[in-house]
Design a protein around this motif. Structure first.
Motif, mmCIF file in Angstrom:
data_model
loop_
_atom_site.group_PDB
_atom_site.id
_atom_site.type_symbol
_atom_site.label_atom_id
_atom_site.label_comp_id
_atom_site.label_asym_id
_atom_site.label_seq_id
_atom_site.Cartn_x
_atom_site.Cartn_y
_atom_site.Cartn_z
ATOM 1 N N ALA A 134 0.832 -1.205 0.000
ATOM 2 C CA ALA A 134 0.000 0.000 0.000
ATOM 3 C C ALA A 134 0.866 1.254 0.000
ATOM 4 O O ALA A 134 0.589 2.214 -0.733
ATOM 5 C CB ALA A 134 -0.931 -0.010 1.212
ATOM 6 N N GLY A 135 1.929 1.255 0.816
ATOM 7 C CA GLY A 135 2.802 2.423 0.872
ATOM 8 C C GLY A 135 3.503 2.679 -0.450
ATOM 9 O O GLY A 135 3.528 3.813 -0.948
ATOM 10 N N MET A 136 4.088 1.632 -1.029
ATOM 11 C CA MET A 136 4.779 1.780 -2.311
ATOM 12 C C MET A 136 3.802 2.203 -3.405
ATOM 13 O O MET A 136 4.123 3.049 -4.258
ATOM 14 C CB MET A 136 5.446 0.464 -2.696
ATOM 15 C CG MET A 136 6.566 0.019 -1.770
ATOM 16 S SD MET A 136 8.051 1.039 -1.880
ATOM 17 C CE MET A 136 8.656 0.580 -3.497
ATOM 18 N N SER A 137 2.603 1.647 -3.387
ATOM 19 C CA SER A 137 1.616 1.971 -4.419
ATOM 20 C C SER A 137 1.166 3.417 -4.329
ATOM 21 O O SER A 137 0.970 4.084 -5.357
ATOM 22 C CB SER A 137 0.402 1.039 -4.300
ATOM 23 O OG SER A 137 0.777 -0.307 -4.525
ATOM 24 N N LEU A 138 0.998 3.926 -3.102
ATOM 25 C CA LEU A 138 0.574 5.318 -2.933
ATOM 26 C C LEU A 138 1.583 6.297 -3.525
ATOM 27 O O LEU A 138 1.209 7.384 -3.986
ATOM 28 C CB LEU A 138 0.348 5.627 -1.458
ATOM 29 C CG LEU A 138 -0.995 5.178 -0.877
ATOM 30 C CD1 LEU A 138 -0.992 5.303 0.640
ATOM 31 C CD2 LEU A 138 -2.138 5.984 -1.462
ATOM 32 N N LEU A 139 2.849 5.923 -3.530
ATOM 33 C CA LEU A 139 3.866 6.779 -4.129
ATOM 34 C C LEU A 139 3.715 6.873 -5.637
ATOM 35 O O LEU A 139 4.237 7.777 -6.276
ATOM 36 C CB LEU A 139 5.272 6.242 -3.789
ATOM 37 C CG LEU A 139 5.611 6.134 -2.304
ATOM 38 C CD1 LEU A 139 7.017 5.568 -2.119
ATOM 39 C CD2 LEU A 139 5.486 7.484 -1.603
ATOM 40 N N VAL A 140 2.976 5.911 -6.223
ATOM 41 C CA VAL A 140 2.775 5.868 -7.681
ATOM 42 C C VAL A 140 1.393 6.355 -8.081
ATOM 43 O O VAL A 140 1.236 7.186 -8.979
ATOM 44 C CB VAL A 140 2.999 4.433 -8.208
ATOM 45 C CG1 VAL A 140 2.692 4.346 -9.710
ATOM 46 C CG2 VAL A 140 4.416 3.967 -7.922
ATOM 47 N N ILE A 141 0.359 5.846 -7.390
ATOM 48 C CA ILE A 141 -1.000 6.109 -7.853
ATOM 49 C C ILE A 141 -1.411 7.566 -7.643
ATOM 50 O O ILE A 141 -2.367 8.037 -8.276
ATOM 51 C CB ILE A 141 -2.017 5.156 -7.187
ATOM 52 C CG1 ILE A 141 -2.039 5.339 -5.669
ATOM 53 C CG2 ILE A 141 -1.712 3.723 -7.558
ATOM 54 C CD1 ILE A 141 -3.055 4.455 -4.953
ATOM 55 N N GLY A 142 -0.704 8.279 -6.775
ATOM 56 C CA GLY A 142 -0.967 9.714 -6.650
ATOM 57 C C GLY A 142 -0.712 10.443 -7.959
ATOM 58 O O GLY A 142 -1.458 11.357 -8.325
#
Length: 369
Positions: A134-142
């Motif tokens: 979730a943390g790594m994905s949030l850095l991208v999906i933003g």
């Protein structure tokens, strides 16, 4: 339109159910012996429930897209905080038992490692779980939310992540720190095992974003949205099933590291399930059980951390994978109660609103005196 009207009860119910479900699943995985997990009806059913991670991922993407916190800065900040929370949770799960001497010997033996035990547990602190994903994905999906305005463009990115996931698997370097980050993204067999690598699991989050964007375009008409979820889900199952069952080596290859066909197939069933839950929840009046599920939904991250820490610490008391189903069921009840107690204690300490049946105790003047 007010933000409250954008919330969908079905999603709160599903996220709340996932909190209860993960306590059940993790308790079984930690305490039940192998025979009880795979050769009993109850154990097999609970293991099957563990395959519902895609439900949580799609819900995460959906709520991310419809959240009031829409800035890129907010997304990056939340991603960083989740990564810190993930490593803190792993430290509490694995290092505290070692430091205070209540880690069971047979737990570490299952990995077959021969390095000093302290080094083995350092590896486990780096273990990649849902919070790291979730943390790594949030850095991208933003960035996707900020710069991709067409919903089909969002869907295309999600499907592309699934499509290339098997091809990018194994990318690595000779630099350990960089290699660990690459492992979280691509899963390249770094010593710290990664259960949920960004490729392909971020696909589910982005598919959820696609429906969040569609929800906005439908002027927050939830009935229309879930009807479209059903149609897309049926299409995904029709496309994914032959890929999984005829070409499974490439398209599935196990639950944690599935290929494109597996992503599409599981996403399809998830969308159909969401449609079913929406139709059921829309016919049920809100009751205390629903209030509990909504409470779990609001506190999903903290309750996820709490239950994992408590269950991991309990290995020092109850042992690791040594029990049959009857005892494990008692432990499930125990850990559900303990998780709620700790979460409500945190709520009271942080002066947040606790669960309704704790509220009277925490605010009663005679008790506080």
């Amino acid at each position: 339109m007010e933000q409250q009207s954008r919330r969908i009860l079905a999603l709160d119910i599903i996220k709340g159910m996932s909190v209860i479900g993960m306590i059940i699943i993790h308790t079984l995985l930690i305490y039940a012996n192998v025979k009880s997990q795979y050769e009993t009806a109850v154990g097999s059913f609970i293991v099957f429930l563990g395959r519902g991670t895609s439900i949580f991922m799609i819900c995460m993407g959906f709520t991310f897209m419809t959240s009031s916190h829409q800035s890129l800065k907010s997304s990056i900040k939340r991603g960083g905080l989740l990564l810190l929370a993930a490593f803190f949770m792993n430290f509490m799960k694995f290092m505290i038992p070692v430091i205070f001497g209540f880690a069971p010997d047979n737990f570490i033996q299952k990995y077959g490692w021969h390095a000093p035990i302290e080094q083995q547990y350092v590896y486990l602190v780096q273990l990649g779980d849902i919070l790291q994903l979730a943390g790594m994905s949030l850095l991208v999906i933003g960035f996707i939310r900020k710069y991709v305005k067409n919903k089909y463009g969002i869907l295309a990115i999600g499907l592309f992540v699934a499509l290339v996931s098997r091809e990018v698997n194994g990318i690595n370097t000779d630099v350990p720190v960089i290699n660990y980050v690459l492992d979280l993204i691509f899963n390249n067999d770094y010593p710290a095992y990664v259960y949920f690598s960004v490729f392909p699991w971020m696909s589910f989050i982005i598919i959820g974003m696609f429906f969040g964007k569609w929800f906005q375009e439908l002027n927050y008409d939830s009935k229309q949205l879930f009807k479209k979820m059903l149609y897309v889900g049926l299409l995904f199952v029709a496309v994914g099933a032959p890929l999984v069952f005829l070409y499974g080596d490439y398209n599935y290859n196990g639950f944690y590291h599935m290929g494109p066909g597996g992503v599409i197939y599981f996403a399809g069933w998830t969308l159909i399930f969401l449609w079913a839950i929406f139709n059921i929840s829309s016919r049920i009046k809100e009751n205390n059980f629903m209030k509990i599920l909504k409470y779990c939904s609001r506190n999903l991250t903290s309750m996820y951390m709490i239950q994992w820490i408590l269950i991991s610490w309990g290995k020092g008391i109850f042992g690791y994978r040594q029990h049959g189903i009857p005892f494990v069921l008692l432990l499930i009840v125990l850990y559900i109660i303990l998780t709620f107690l700790v979460q409500n204690l945190l709520d009271i300490l942080r002066k947040k609103e606790p669960l309704f049946f704790f509220r009277r105790i925490s605010t009663d003047e005679t008790v506080l005196k």
